[in-house]
Design a protein around this motif. Structure first.
Motif, short mmCIF file in Angstrom:
data_model
loop_
_atom_site.label_atom_id
_atom_site.label_comp_id
_atom_site.label_asym_id
_atom_site.label_seq_id
_atom_site.Cartn_x
_atom_site.Cartn_y
_atom_site.Cartn_z
N GLU A 84 7.65 -22.89 -17.17
CA GLU A 84 6.54 -23.98 -17.46
C GLU A 84 6.88 -24.95 -18.50
O GLU A 84 6.95 -26.02 -18.41
CB GLU A 84 5.12 -23.26 -18.04
N LEU A 138 1.39 -20.88 -11.66
CA LEU A 138 2.42 -21.82 -12.15
C LEU A 138 2.18 -23.00 -11.35
O LEU A 138 2.74 -22.97 -10.13
CB LEU A 138 3.65 -21.19 -12.02
N LEU A 220 -1.27 -20.80 -16.95
CA LEU A 220 -0.28 -19.83 -16.70
C LEU A 220 -0.33 -18.54 -17.75
O LEU A 220 -0.17 -17.63 -17.02
CB LEU A 220 1.26 -20.68 -17.03
#
Length: 244
Positions: A84, A138, A220
């Motif tokens: 991320e 994600l 996430l």
């Protein structure tokens, strides 16, 4: 030892080639760190264009699951967080970003593709986003911002593969071209994006930015930190998939 990432910087254009062809360029921890560090270096040096490619038969088969038995749940959560952070570094770049993909583009590979501002796919490319099979959120909002919330819901809920032609139809890909045209495509993108000076282009990207990076990260972390991540990944592996 072969470097898992090839970096070429020439005349302001930084080209990053994922170089684990035997693993279909699946993202292990080391490769993610290599790409993240290289992107941050390019951003620091005021790169004029960032280009992402993959060596061998595919662009990127996603998150490398081959070593999960040796890793704790905390290790796995950190690996997803670092992906991320890589996506955010690309998204926040003041340089135009171009993804040139072919073959299998799965999971985090689709996220890498989606976060770039210019997206080119080779005919015959295959896309798939199986992350929610193991409960992972994600790149979901970024993907939805590109293809639309309803289309994103359908794709992410069903986790089915889709073709390059379907990617073009839903505007995930901007154009389908064979790899032998990519040098010309890169030059064309660079020329067109230089119509604005650096300040005007920075302003454009800033205004168009969603400003939701912290929300993306927290979503996430919440999904990855849910107990049982490792077993969910193992269960996914038992279906016969090697990367996601």
């Amino acid at each position: 030892m072969i470097d898992s990432l090839e970096v070429e910087a020439r005349d302001g254009t930084w080209t990053f080639t994922l170089n684990r062809p035997d693993k279909l360029n699946a993202l292990n921890a080391a490769l993610v760190e290599r790409v993240l560090n290289a992107v941050e270096q390019a951003n620091a040096q005021k790169a004029r264009l960032l280009v992402f490619r993959g060596a061998g038969k595919s662009f990127c088969a996603g998150f490398d699951l081959s070593e999960i038995d040796a890793q704790s749940e905390g290790d796995l959560v950190l690996r997803f967080i670092r992906i991320e952070m890589l996506l955010q570094a690309i998204a926040k770049s003041s340089a135009p970003t171009l993804a040139l993909v072919h073959g299998k583009v799965f999971g985090a590979g689709v996220d890498l593709f989606s976060v770039c501002r210019h997206r080119i796919a080779a005919p015959g490319s295959v896309f798939r986003m199986p992350g929610l099979k193991f409960g992972l959120v994600l790149g979901t909002r970024r993907f939805a911002s590109v293809v639309g919330a309803e289309k994103a819901r359908q794709i992410l809920e069903e986790t089915n593969a889709f073709t390059a032609e379907e990617a073009l139809e839903m505007h995930l890909a901007h154009k389908l071209t064979s790899p032998d045209e990519w040098e010309w495509i890169t030059a064309s993108v660079r020329e067109k994006t230089q119509a604005l000076d650096d300040v005007a282009r920075d302003d454009l990207y800033r205004v168009l930015s969603s400003g939701q990076s912290e929300t993306d990260l927290s979503n996430l972390v919440r999904s990855a930190a849910r107990p049982g991540l490792k077993e969910r990944l193992r269960s996914y592996l038992r279906t016969g998939s090697r990367a996601a």
